[in-house]
Design a protein around this motif. Sequence first.
Motif, PDB file in Angstrom:
ATOM      1  N   ALA A  50       0.915  -1.278  -0.119  1.00  0.00           N
ATOM      2  CA  ALA A  50       0.079  -0.098  -0.046  1.00  0.00           C
ATOM      3  C   ALA A  50       0.704   1.229  -0.126  1.00  0.00           C
ATOM      4  CB  ALA A  50      -0.915  -0.042   1.191  1.00  0.00           C
ATOM      5  N   ASP A  51       1.942   1.054   0.823  1.00  0.00           N
ATOM      6  CA  ASP A  51       2.747   2.355   0.864  1.00  0.00           C
ATOM      7  C   ASP A  51       3.429   2.647  -0.532  1.00  0.00           C
ATOM      8  OD1 ASP A  51       2.151   3.071   3.572  1.00  0.00           O
ATOM      9  OD2 ASP A  51       4.064   1.999   4.208  1.00  0.00           O
ATOM     10  N   GLU A  52       3.757   1.726  -1.068  1.00  0.00           N
ATOM     11  CA  GLU A  52       4.812   1.806  -2.289  1.00  0.00           C
ATOM     12  C   GLU A  52       3.614   2.448  -3.338  1.00  0.00           C
ATOM     13  OE1 GLU A  52       8.033  -1.748  -1.468  1.00  0.00           O
ATOM     14  OE2 GLU A  52       6.188  -2.145  -2.362  1.00  0.00           O
ATOM     15  N   ALA A  53       2.656   1.769  -3.302  1.00  0.00           N
ATOM     16  CA  ALA A  53       1.706   2.074  -4.433  1.00  0.00           C
ATOM     17  C   ALA A  53       1.014   3.487  -4.259  1.00  0.00           C
ATOM     18  CB  ALA A  53       0.212   1.099  -4.110  1.00  0.00           C
ATOM     19  N   ASP A  76       2.212   5.938  -7.511  1.00  0.00           N
ATOM     20  CA  ASP A  76       1.056   6.161  -8.337  1.00  0.00           C
ATOM     21  C   ASP A  76       0.314   4.882  -8.991  1.00  0.00           C
ATOM     22  OD1 ASP A  76      -1.069   7.757  -9.379  1.00  0.00           O
ATOM     23  OD2 ASP A  76       0.127   8.400 -10.981  1.00  0.00           O
ATOM     24  N   GLU A  77       0.535   3.741  -8.056  1.00  0.00           N
ATOM     25  CA  GLU A  77       0.026   2.656  -8.629  1.00  0.00           C
ATOM     26  C   GLU A  77      -1.222   2.067  -7.805  1.00  0.00           C
ATOM     27  OE1 GLU A  77       0.392   0.931 -11.316  1.00  0.00           O
ATOM     28  OE2 GLU A  77       2.575   1.191 -11.921  1.00  0.00           O
ATOM     29  N   LYS A  78      -1.636   1.089  -8.158  1.00  0.00           N
ATOM     30  CA  LYS A  78      -2.700   0.345  -7.362  1.00  0.00           C
ATOM     31  C   LYS A  78      -2.170  -0.616  -6.291  1.00  0.00           C
ATOM     32  CE  LYS A  78      -6.401   0.738 -10.669  1.00  0.00           C
ATOM     33  NZ  LYS A  78      -7.359  -0.145 -11.608  1.00  0.00           N
ATOM     34  N   GLU A  79      -2.517  -0.649  -5.174  1.00  0.00           N
ATOM     35  CA  GLU A  79      -1.794  -1.948  -4.351  1.00  0.00           C
ATOM     36  C   GLU A  79      -2.004  -3.261  -5.047  1.00  0.00           C
ATOM     37  OE1 GLU A  79      -2.218  -3.627   0.268  1.00  0.00           O
ATOM     38  OE2 GLU A  79      -3.622  -1.978  -0.444  1.00  0.00           O
ATOM     39  N   GLY A  80      -0.771  -3.992  -4.741  1.00  0.00           N
ATOM     40  CA  GLY A  80      -0.674  -5.104  -5.713  1.00  0.00           C
ATOM     41  C   GLY A  80      -0.325  -5.237  -7.096  1.00  0.00           C
ATOM     42  N   ALA A  81       0.079  -3.915  -7.650  1.00  0.00           N
ATOM     43  CA  ALA A  81       0.429  -3.782  -8.782  1.00  0.00           C
ATOM     44  C   ALA A  81       1.800  -4.355  -8.759  1.00  0.00           C
ATOM     45  CB  ALA A  81       0.550  -2.113  -9.431  1.00  0.00           C
ATOM     46  N   ALA A  82       2.124  -4.821 -10.278  1.00  0.00           N
ATOM     47  CA  ALA A  82       3.579  -5.431 -10.353  1.00  0.00           C
ATOM     48  C   ALA A  82       4.762  -4.391 -10.348  1.00  0.00           C
ATOM     49  CB  ALA A  82       3.481  -6.039 -11.843  1.00  0.00           C
ATOM     50  N   LEU A  83       5.716  -4.925  -9.581  1.00  0.00           N
ATOM     51  CA  LEU A  83       6.885  -4.050  -9.314  1.00  0.00           C
ATOM     52  C   LEU A  83       8.213  -4.893  -9.733  1.00  0.00           C
ATOM     53  CD1 LEU A  83       6.334  -2.137  -5.876  1.00  0.00           C
ATOM     54  CD2 LEU A  83       5.770  -1.280  -8.363  1.00  0.00           C
ATOM     55  N   LEU A  84       9.099  -4.293 -10.245  1.00  0.00           N
ATOM     56  CA  LEU A  84      10.472  -4.898 -10.604  1.00  0.00           C
ATOM     57  C   LEU A  84      11.089  -4.386  -9.357  1.00  0.00           C
ATOM     58  CD1 LEU A  84      11.238  -4.224 -14.338  1.00  0.00           C
ATOM     59  CD2 LEU A  84      10.696  -6.467 -13.161  1.00  0.00           C
ATOM     60  N   THR A  85      12.199  -5.336  -9.037  1.00  0.00           N
ATOM     61  CA  THR A  85      12.994  -5.299  -7.514  1.00  0.00           C
ATOM     62  C   THR A  85      14.350  -5.418  -7.957  1.00  0.00           C
ATOM     63  OG1 THR A  85      13.251  -7.492  -7.089  1.00  0.00           O
ATOM     64  CG2 THR A  85      11.307  -6.057  -6.172  1.00  0.00           C
ATOM     65  N   MET A  86      15.287  -4.582  -7.486  1.00  0.00           N
ATOM     66  CA  MET A  86      16.884  -4.705  -7.827  1.00  0.00           C
ATOM     67  C   MET A  86      17.500  -4.420  -6.503  1.00  0.00           C
ATOM     68  SD  MET A  86      19.153  -2.607 -10.202  1.00  0.00           S
ATOM     69  CE  MET A  86      19.614  -1.132  -9.125  1.00  0.00           C
ATOM     70  N   TYR A 141      10.827  -0.840  -8.921  1.00  0.00           N
ATOM     71  CA  TYR A 141      10.472   0.150 -10.065  1.00  0.00           C
ATOM     72  C   TYR A 141       9.062  -0.343 -10.526  1.00  0.00           C
ATOM     73  CZ  TYR A 141      15.488   0.216 -10.048  1.00  0.00           C
ATOM     74  OH  TYR A 141      16.838   0.479  -9.652  1.00  0.00           O
ATOM     75  N   ARG A 142       8.373   0.737 -11.240  1.00  0.00           N
ATOM     76  CA  ARG A 142       6.828   0.351 -11.718  1.00  0.00           C
ATOM     77  C   ARG A 142       7.113  -0.367 -12.924  1.00  0.00           C
ATOM     78  NH1 ARG A 142       3.921   6.019 -12.529  1.00  0.00           N
ATOM     79  NH2 ARG A 142       2.300   4.761 -13.037  1.00  0.00           N
ATOM     80  N   ALA A 143       6.558  -1.713 -12.983  1.00  0.00           N
ATOM     81  CA  ALA A 143       6.897  -2.590 -14.167  1.00  0.00           C
ATOM     82  C   ALA A 143       6.023  -1.867 -15.521  1.00  0.00           C
ATOM     83  CB  ALA A 143       6.236  -4.006 -13.758  1.00  0.00           C
ATOM     84  N   SER A 144       5.315  -1.135 -15.256  1.00  0.00           N
ATOM     85  CA  SER A 144       4.553  -0.540 -16.302  1.00  0.00           C
ATOM     86  C   SER A 144       5.473   0.455 -17.093  1.00  0.00           C
ATOM     87  CB  SER A 144       3.281   0.176 -15.801  1.00  0.00           C
ATOM     88  OG  SER A 144       3.343   1.169 -15.106  1.00  0.00           O
ATOM     89  N   ARG A 145       6.346   1.017 -16.248  1.00  0.00           N
ATOM     90  CA  ARG A 145       7.155   2.145 -16.710  1.00  0.00           C
ATOM     91  C   ARG A 145       8.740   1.750 -16.980  1.00  0.00           C
ATOM     92  NH1 ARG A 145       6.941   8.154 -14.927  1.00  0.00           N
ATOM     93  NH2 ARG A 145       7.773   8.024 -16.888  1.00  0.00           N
ATOM     94  N   TYR A 146       9.013   0.519 -16.611  1.00  0.00           N
ATOM     95  CA  TYR A 146      10.297   0.357 -16.298  1.00  0.00           C
ATOM     96  C   TYR A 146      10.774  -0.990 -16.844  1.00  0.00           C
ATOM     97  CZ  TYR A 146      15.072   0.599 -14.331  1.00  0.00           C
ATOM     98  OH  TYR A 146      16.442   0.678 -14.080  1.00  0.00           O
TER      99      TYR A 146
END
Length: 263
Positions: free
Chosen positions: A212-215, A219-229, A248-253
């Motif tokens: 929830a905090d990351e979303a 500017d994403e929905k909670e549970g949206a796909a994220l890339l991690t590094m 990182y936002r998977a939709s933009r990265y």
Amino acid sequence: MSPVHRTPQRTAPGDRALDSLTFALDRTSPVPLYYQFAQQLEAAIEQGALAPGNLLGNEVDLSVRLGLSRPTVRQAIQSLVDRGLLVRRRGVGTQVVHSQVKRPLELSSLYDDLTAAGQSPTTRVLRGERIAASADVAAALGVAEGAEVAVLERLRSAHGRPVAFLRNFLPPTLLELPTERLESTGLYEMLRSAGIVLHSARQSIGARSATADEAGLLDEKEGAALLTMRRTAYDDTGRAVEYGSHVYRASRYAFDFQLLVRP
């Protein structure tokens, strides 16, 4: 992706930014027409033929121009809206937002890569303090668990929209980390300016769902796909100078790989 070609003639005036582009749609292909059109629109954005702020015109004009049904055009556009490449603005129309950030796998900072790609990066510093190193941070930096380390949290945006939440840990006396400097340049540039020669890094990439905090931050929905590094960077003496844990936002990265056959 299919190449996008420019053509000098103008057709439907409502197409605006698309007036100078032509699209090659293969109606005999098993690939759905909406997907062909969406891929070529994406190629136009990535190649710079469609720039951030360009308007696409309305779906009726596009469907007439391309000889496609309006639902097909709407589906193609919506697929790029869902991925964050286009946005529908009330009273304005469908507008190009940005291309997806594609980052090469090399020892460079996100700030440097965004700048090189013309993505107009901005940074908001969320946290900067000294804390006791946790077990994983201590192992990455080669210090004792509980030893003092500097922690830095930043929100990195491109074209005014969030791309990544960055958390970095550094040896506490490595360099000064003034907020105003961190918001105007990248961390690796600050390391280089301090005379630190970056030499190599160990890095792992993964994926998970946004909290929830990351979303909220991204500017994403909670549970949206994220890339991690996760990355530990070393200087030319072999000293660990930085440990990063980023999302990182998977939709933009995306990360780009070049794979070679082992001889």
